[in-house]
Design a protein around this motif. Structure first.
Motif, PDB file in Angstrom:
ATOM      1  N   THR A 125      22.780 -36.057   8.934  1.00  7.98           N
ATOM      2  CA  THR A 125      21.877 -36.557   7.907  1.00  7.98           C
ATOM      3  C   THR A 125      20.487 -35.997   8.168  1.00  7.98           C
ATOM      4  O   THR A 125      20.237 -35.382   9.209  1.00  7.98           O
ATOM      5  N   ASN A 134      17.178 -38.758   0.459  1.00  8.47           N
ATOM      6  CA  ASN A 134      18.175 -39.190  -0.523  1.00  8.47           C
ATOM      7  C   ASN A 134      18.536 -37.995  -1.393  1.00  8.47           C
ATOM      8  O   ASN A 134      17.695 -37.464  -2.119  1.00  8.47           O
ATOM      9  N   THR A 135      19.786 -37.560  -1.320  1.00  6.12           N
ATOM     10  CA  THR A 135      20.224 -36.381  -2.081  1.00  6.12           C
ATOM     11  C   THR A 135      20.936 -36.757  -3.371  1.00  6.12           C
ATOM     12  O   THR A 135      21.504 -35.888  -4.033  1.00  6.12           O
ATOM     13  N   SER A 136      20.901 -38.046  -3.743  1.00  7.02           N
ATOM     14  CA  SER A 136      21.686 -38.472  -4.906  1.00  7.02           C
ATOM     15  C   SER A 136      20.856 -38.738  -6.151  1.00  7.02           C
ATOM     16  O   SER A 136      21.408 -38.920  -7.227  1.00  7.02           O
ATOM     17  N   ASN A 137      19.525 -38.802  -6.045  1.00  7.68           N
ATOM     18  CA  ASN A 137      18.731 -39.192  -7.215  1.00  7.68           C
ATOM     19  C   ASN A 137      17.720 -38.135  -7.609  1.00  7.68           C
ATOM     20  O   ASN A 137      16.638 -38.440  -8.086  1.00  7.68           O
ATOM     21  N   ASN A 138      18.049 -36.844  -7.390  1.00  5.51           N
ATOM     22  CA  ASN A 138      17.100 -35.798  -7.767  1.00  5.51           C
ATOM     23  C   ASN A 138      17.768 -34.722  -8.619  1.00  5.51           C
ATOM     24  O   ASN A 138      17.347 -33.571  -8.594  1.00  5.51           O
ATOM     25  N   ASN A 139      18.832 -35.119  -9.352  1.00  5.52           N
ATOM     26  CA  ASN A 139      19.517 -34.195 -10.272  1.00  5.52           C
ATOM     27  C   ASN A 139      20.041 -32.955  -9.562  1.00  5.52           C
ATOM     28  O   ASN A 139      20.076 -31.866 -10.141  1.00  5.52           O
ATOM     29  N   GLY A 140      20.447 -33.131  -8.334  1.00  3.85           N
ATOM     30  CA  GLY A 140      21.044 -32.014  -7.606  1.00  3.85           C
ATOM     31  C   GLY A 140      20.048 -31.000  -7.090  1.00  3.85           C
ATOM     32  O   GLY A 140      20.449 -29.974  -6.545  1.00  3.85           O
ATOM     33  N   LYS A 143      20.150 -30.990  -1.977  1.00  6.89           N
ATOM     34  CA  LYS A 143      21.535 -31.262  -1.614  1.00  6.89           C
ATOM     35  C   LYS A 143      21.791 -30.775  -0.194  1.00  6.89           C
ATOM     36  O   LYS A 143      21.075 -29.915   0.326  1.00  6.89           O
ATOM     37  N   GLN A 144      22.833 -31.349   0.382  1.00 11.95           N
ATOM     38  CA  GLN A 144      23.210 -30.990   1.751  1.00 11.95           C
ATOM     39  C   GLN A 144      24.446 -30.118   1.704  1.00 11.95           C
ATOM     40  O   GLN A 144      25.457 -30.467   1.095  1.00 11.95           O
TER      41      GLN A 144
END
Length: 1354
Positions: A125, A134-140, A143-144
């Motif tokens: 992480t 947080n990689t889930s709330n920025n429209n992709g 990303k990891q």
């Protein structure tokens, strides 16, 4: 679980209404520590507790997250464990590749790399600025990237990077064994910044007088610049309409040459470019005018013909005219203004035709117009003035001051004034009225009025409220409707006040004014007014009543608010209709509350980010125009500064150029146009650490010896440390003629938190070793913090000392003349000149030693008076100007010889009628010629002619009882000493007299105090000591003892031993405990002779048993894990002992002992201590043992962690035999302790052998079990051992018979040679002393008889 010195972060998120507040606790108390940092989420939904660096064990605790709001409270908890690096599990995560510093341009893609390994595979992480990414709330966009394999990779990819992505990133690897953080790395997002430049600079041009030209100027940059034109100091481009990038200057009717400047500006700079516009012919015309002197007025154009109005509208007049000039005209100018106005004429130039429509005029208005012509020479005279009126238009404003009153309960009269902007001749008015104002106006009742400004409306319904609106119309159309006029159909009730308006007098007051409604007689007088008002955001209305007036000041209003007002007049008949709503704003004032949600975070060592939210809306009191931040230091020399005029949208704001590692107090104010609001509560925040800017002070270096120097220093000045100094690095390099030689070396000194001091008193030192002798070194010291290395001190030079000499070459040899010949040679290749030698020598058992010094050229020495049979040590060292070097050591042992002297100072310590107790001093050291082993005491009655009696006394004893003597008799005594070579000379005779009988005490008392018994056992000793048992051994005199032995030990514990045995294993003892053992027999009523020894049991250094790692393979091998050793004592060696188990009738194997200490380890100990047997012979003996007995399979100096049992290899002097198929084994580890260092009790015998054993392992069985039937071991061996025993028994009988015959023959021979044998057998003594000597035989008497018999027999 985390690692010491690392990082631990706990993330806690909570939701609720209102938003919960999060508090962190450690062991039930709120966290409060410099290493503990709480970071809030930007949206307030969570919090992170970060601990760095971790400390063991102080940070190991239970941590709690408390989330609470007005509705309740929740608690979540977790435990933190901190381990040192050497304690980490094998699967603990490892960061194989961490993120690195990266700089990326805005809108480009940034990738932060990370790879980690562990068992199980860790989860990766990311944290940014100590908060989880947080990689889930920025429209992709963020990303990891995950990939498997070893190591696990989990890069963080940021697309279309923004300035908000800039920060400090950490990669975190987590699995079931723990969590590890990478070293943080910064990501910088750079905005491309390019100063302005001209891509299309303005160009110079030439034009004719009166000509037109466009000049283009284009500039580029990042950010794009603004472009404007200037003529000298005059701006030609309005500031509020300045184009970006491109600006075209349109020049018309250019009459003179000028330089026009194009200016491009951005935040990165201002540039200029000049365009020169040249007007051709201007100079020529002037010259001609001056030379010819002619009147050039005729050259100007004539006045055009009078303009004629050809078309008109409400906003335009179209004119036509005649040129009136035969010569060409460049253009025309129309001048116009409102009729009767004194204002200057407005001009419209550049008209190329004789017809033009002038627009932008007011409807139904009179204007004056005239026209002038312009040619290349200039402007001519104007034409005659022409008057024209624009056409009508519908009124653009409603009738003014609409008012009314009731003439009766059914009739009302309405008055109004003409519109302010009628836009023509008002033809008439239409009056609309209704009692239902929800209907569209076209459905209201209406009446038309011409040439009058009032109307009477009849047929109204009494007591109803009517709404009345009026519009004016011209011949062109209708104007707008007036606002509603409300009137109540009731006699005597006032109508609406008119011209109701207001203005703010202050931020909390508004002055209202109006025109009172008309009053219809004294009976209808206005008695007062009722005001209804409310704030725009409120639903509740407030009412105020007051006396008749035409203005009212309303106070205590809220600043910066919109209020609506309605006013109604009152009379005694009732309240009239309310006016229409009027909205008025109160002005702004100072904010009444500070900004809220203020947070501070240090982003670097010189900057702090301050963020805040505006004050609550009800406390803003205006439009927030900006903020101001006040910040001041709280330590040392205090300093206070402020930043004003911060734009409203500038949160967060970065405070820069701050002091490093300094605590600041920060407050924030909000600003409106009226000024600053109150300060917020002060927040304390410390800037981050940085590398020290100052070097350590007082650096000194001093020489210790040839290979080391000592460096001392003090900490950097406190104001230049910039953080907590974690340690120091000492840099040193070899110097050669002032230049560094070779690679520099670094010595790192880490400072624990508990040792850290912030101030001037801290002093440090370090010893630099392994240096080259007589060499100059340059030494500098630098401090470092968590951020890195700081400035180094100025280098100091120190020279290591000259080396001490090496040991010389020494030879020692003994001579026959009682001297030792020494010869030596200087050490090879001495680094410096030798100044001499020092010899220290002497007998090892005699102190002090003799010290002799020699000049450097001397190399021989003869040591005198070297004793025989002695151990000497000789130590020789060389000396240079630095001192004495290493000693060469030689030991010399001279051969023994018989003593050349005799015992001295023979004396009698106790005397009785039948005994003497003699004591003496040993032979002088110089005459001993070796180790004295025993003494021979010869004594005889001086009146007797027989041989002297002899008593032998073993050294170191120096006294003896002579018993069985005659009373009142003089005895002559002589002594000699023995070495291993033989006896020395006898001492001169010394005479002693026994007491008379009348001096002797009571016989009973004498028998109890002087009786002696024969020795029943000798050499009672401790053969070996284990942790729970001791092996005792002794020798017995009597081959067939009648009585058993008893061993007393511990707390009244005892054990019976058969009289024929010579050793006993006493078990059940405590480890590392001193025991005393007493060996006795029951020889007489006095309790028998006692022997006492002391022994200490071995410490329990092998507490765990060996464990089997795998199964036994087909080759009889198995891997075992050996126990760990828990001791600081010196261990001489470790032995792996294998014990084959005995198979029982049922086929099962059984171990008869619970622990190894219960075994009789005598055979094993003999095998271990058998030093005279060669290694090959011992291995052959082991290989030849086929019976299942315990054996040693390996010997180690240091115990390994694992060992393969049965691999057939040799370990030490022992063969590791393969395990036999079908046989079951147990094994244990036996440690031989070095007693010279392990003895902790003063009574410990120095010859004791001490062993420590581990517990038995679990049984091990070879993999291929032989399935043959079980045969009883005794039955199997009977047919093998039986015949052998029979043969041995027969041989023993034969030998016994032969020996018996031989002894009998010798006895017969002695009978004839023994003196007075017949007399002795027939003698019956009557003397009381003789009778007592016969009846009460003393031990010395028995010993002397026994020894005399032994001499005769030999």
């Amino acid at each position: 679980m985390a690692v010491q010195g690392g990082v631990a972060s706990f993330v806690c998120q909570a939701s609720g209404d209102p938003q919960p507040k999060i508090v962190w606790n450690k062991k039930g108390k709120k966290v409060n520590n410099q290493r503990f940092e709480v970071i809030e989420f930007d949206d307030g939904s969570g919090s992170v507790l970060r601990i760095q660096p971790l400390r063991n064990p102080r940070d190991e605790a239970i941590y709690e997250c408390h989330a609470s709001n007005s509705a309740g409270e929740l608690i979540a908890s977790t435990r933190l464990s901190v381990l040192r690096e050497d304690q980490l599990p094998s699967g603990f995560p490892t960061i194989d590749m961490g993120p690195q510093l990266k700089v990326v341009e805005r809108s480009r893609t940034a990738t932060m790399l990370c790879a980690a390994s562990g068992n199980p595979d860790p989860e990766i992480t990311w944290f940014k600025d100590f908060l989880p990414v947080n990689t889930s709330n920025n429209n992709g966009r963020i990303k990891q990237l995950r990939s498997g394999g070893t190591p696990i990779r989990g890069a963080l990819q940021i697309e279309m990077s923004e300035e908000s992505d800039q920060g400090k990133y950490e990669c975190v690897a987590t699995n079931s064994d723990g969590t590890r953080y990478s070293t943080p790395a910064n990501l910088y997002v750079r905005v491309r910044r390019v100063p302005p430049r001209f891509s299309i600079p303005p160009a110079d041009s030439e034009i004719m007088p009166g000509g037109n030209i466009n000049i283009t100027c284009v500039a580029v940059g990042s950010p794009m610049p603004y472009v404007k034109w200037m003529l000298g100091a005059e701006d030609l481009t309005p500031e509020d309409d300045m184009p970006i990038g491109r600006n075209v200057l349109e020049l018309t009717d250019v009459r003179q040459s000028n330089n026009y400047t194009c200016v491009a500006m951005s935040t990165l700079g201002v540039i200029e470019a000049v365009a020169q516009i040249t007007v051709k012919g201007g100079v020529f015309v002037i010259i001609v005018m001056r030379l010819m002197g002619e009147d050039r007025a005729g050259a100007l154009p004539k006045a055009p013909g009078n303009p004629v109005v050809t078309e008109r509208t409400a906003t335009s007049i179209t004119l036509t005219w005649d040129s009136g000039n035969p010569e060409p005209v460049s253009y025309y100018i129309i001048q116009h203004r409102a009729k009767g106005s004194e204002d200057p004429y407005k001009e419209i130039d550049g008209i190329a035709t004789t017809r033009y429509s002038v627009g932008g005029l007011s409807p139904y208005s009179h204007y004056d117009f005239r026209v002038a012509a312009v040619n290349t020479i200039g402007q001519g005279p104007s034409s005659e003035m022409v008057e024209a009126r624009t056409a009508e238009q519908a009124p653009s404003s409603p009738p003014r001051q609409v008012r009314g009153r009731m003439l009766s309960t059914t009739t009302a009269i309405i008055h109004w004034d003409e519109p302010e902007e009628p836009n023509g001749q008002v033809v008439g008015y239409r009056v609309y009225y209704t009692s239902d104002n929800t209907l569209p106006v076209n459905q209201w009742e209406k009446q038309m009025v011409r040439s009058a400004n009032f109307i009477t409306i009849q047929g109204l319904t009494p007591n109803k409220t009517y709404y009345i609106r009026v519009l004016a119309f011209t011949s062109v159309g209708d104007g707008p409707l007036s606002q509603d006029l409300q009137i109540i159909a009731k006699t005597g009730v006032p109508s609406q006040p008119s011209e109701f308006k207001g203005e703010a007098k202050s931020e909390t007051s508004i002055l209202l004014s109006w025109v009172a409604p008309p009053q219809g007689g004294p009976d209808n007088q206005i008695t007062g007014y009722e005001l209804v008002y409310r704030r725009a955001d409120d639903t509740e209305e407030k009412k105020v009543s007051f006396e008749p007036t035409t203005s009212y000041l309303l106070k205590n209003l809220k600043p910066f608010s919109t209020y609506t007002f309605q006013l109604a007049a009152k009379s005694k008949h009732g309240i009239g209709a309310y006016t229409n709503e009027v909205s008025i704003d109160t002005p702004q004032t100072l904010p009444s509350a500070p900004p809220q949600d203020i947070t501070c975070a240090s982003t670097s060592s010189t900057s702090i980010v301050v963020s805040w939210a505006p004050p609550r809306l009800e406390f803003q009191n205006g439009v927030i125009t900006g903020y101001s931040i006040q910040y001041s230091t709280t330590e040392g020399h205090k300093m206070s500064k402020s930043v004003d005029g911060i734009p409203p949208e500038s949160s967060p704001y970065l405070l820069e150029d701050l002091e490093k590692w300094t605590e600041y107090g920060i407050t924030v104010r909000a600003q409106t146009e009226a000024g600053d609001g109150p300060e917020s509560l002060q927040l304390l925040i410390r800037t981050e650490e940085d590398v020290p800017s100052g070097p350590p002070r007082g650096v000194e270096a001093e020489t210790v010896n040839a290979s080391s120097v000592r460096v001392k220093w003090r900490a950097p000045a406190p104001e230049r440390q910039h953080g907590q100094v974690r340690g120091y690095q000492v840099h040193y390099v070899r110097m050669n003629y002032g230049e560094p030689q070779g690679q520099p070396f670094i010595k790192d000194i880490l400072i624990e938190d508990s040792q850290w001091e912030y101030g001037d008193s801290a002093e440090y030192e370090v010893l630099l070793g392994d240096l080259k002798a007589d060499t100059a070194y340059s030494v500098s010291v630098g401090a470092y913090t968590a951020k890195g290395d700081g400035a180094r001190s100025k280098a100091v030079t120190v020279c290591s000392a000259l080396p001490l000499p090496e040991k010389p070459i020494l030879t020692v040899s003994a001579t026959v003349s009682g001297t030792a010949q020494l010869q030596w040679y200087p050490p090879p290749n001495p680094p410096t000149l030798l100044l001499g030698y020092r010899l220290t020598f002497g007998r090892v058992d005699v102190l002090p030693f003799t010290v002799v010094e020699f000049p450097p050229k001397e190399n021989r020495y003869t040591a005198q008076d070297v004793h025989k049979g002695a151990n000497y040590v000789f130590r020789l060292s060389s000396r240079n100007k630095m001192g004495y070097g290493e000693e060469a050591v030689k030991e010399l042992t001279t051969p023994e010889d018989a003593p050349s002297g005799y015992p001295e100072s023979i004396s009698s310590e106790e005397v009785s009628a039948a005994s003497l107790r003699l004591a003496w001093k040993t032979v002088p050291l110089i005459e001993q010629n070796g180790k004295i082993t025993k003494y021979s005491v010869l004594y005889r009655d001086i009146n007797s002619r027989g041989n002297a009696s002899e008593v032998l006394v073993l050294a170191p004893g120096a006294s003896v009882w002579l018993e069985g003597l005659s009373a009142d008799t003089v005895y002559e005594v002589r002594l000699c000493a023995f070495t291993a070579v033989g006896p020395g000379p006898l001492s001169p005779s010394v005479q002693f007299r026994t007491q008379r009988l009348d001096q002797v005490l009571d016989p009973t008392s004498f028998s109890q105090s002087k009786v002696r018994v024969l020795v029943f056992a000798t050499n009672f000793r401790v053969k070996a000591a284990m942790k729970n048992s001791v092996l005792l051994s002794w020798e017995i005199r009597d081959k067939n003892p009648a009585q058993p032995f008893t061993i007393l030990y511990g707390k009244s514990q005892s054990v019976e031993v058969d009289g024929k045995q010579t050793q006993k294993l006493v078990a059940g003892l405590e480890p590392d405990t001193l025991y005393s053992f007493l060996l006795t027999n029951r020889a007489n009523s006095a309790g028998g002779l006692q022997h006492r020894v002391s022994a200490t049991t071995a410490p329990d250094i092998l507490k765990t048993k060996p464990t089997v790692v795998g199964k036994t393979n087909a080759d009889g091998m198995v891997t075992v894990q050996l126990p760990t050793v828990q001791t600081t004592a010196k261990v001489r060696g470790y032995y792996v002992v294998v014990v084959p188990l005995k198979k029982q009738r049922g086929g099962k194997f059984q171990n008869p002992w619970e622990e190894p200490d219960q075994m009789n380890l005598d055979e094993l100990l003999k095998e271990i201590n058998r030093t005279s047997v060669s290694r090959a012979l011992r291995i052959r003996r082991q290989a030849g043992q086929s019976d299942p007995r315990a054996y040693v399979s390996a010997h180690f100096k240091t115990l390994p962690l694992e060992f393969t049992l049965g691999d057939g290899r040799n370990y030490g002097d022992f063969r590791n035999r393969p395990l036999q198929n079908g046989q079951e084994y147990v094994f244990f580890v036996l440690a031989l302790l070095d007693l010279s260092e392990n003895v902790s009790h003063k009574h410990q015998p120095p010859t004791q052998t001490m062993y420590a054993t581990s517990p038995y392992s679990d049984p091990v069985t070879s993999s291929d079990v032989d399935p043959q039937p079980i045969v009883d071991e005794e039955e199997g061996l009977l047919w093998v051992v039986g015949p052998v025993l029979a043969v041995i028994f027969i041989v023993c009988i034969v030998i016994a018979i032969l020996l018996f015959k031989r002894k009998r023959a010798e006895a017969e021979g002695r009978k004839g040679s023994f003196p007075c044998s017949k007399a002795m057998s027939s003698h019956h003594p009557t003397d009381p002393v003789e009778l007592r000597r016969i009846n009460f035989q003393t031990p010395a008497y028995r010993v002397s008889v026994y020894r005399g018999y032994r001499r005769l027999s030999s």
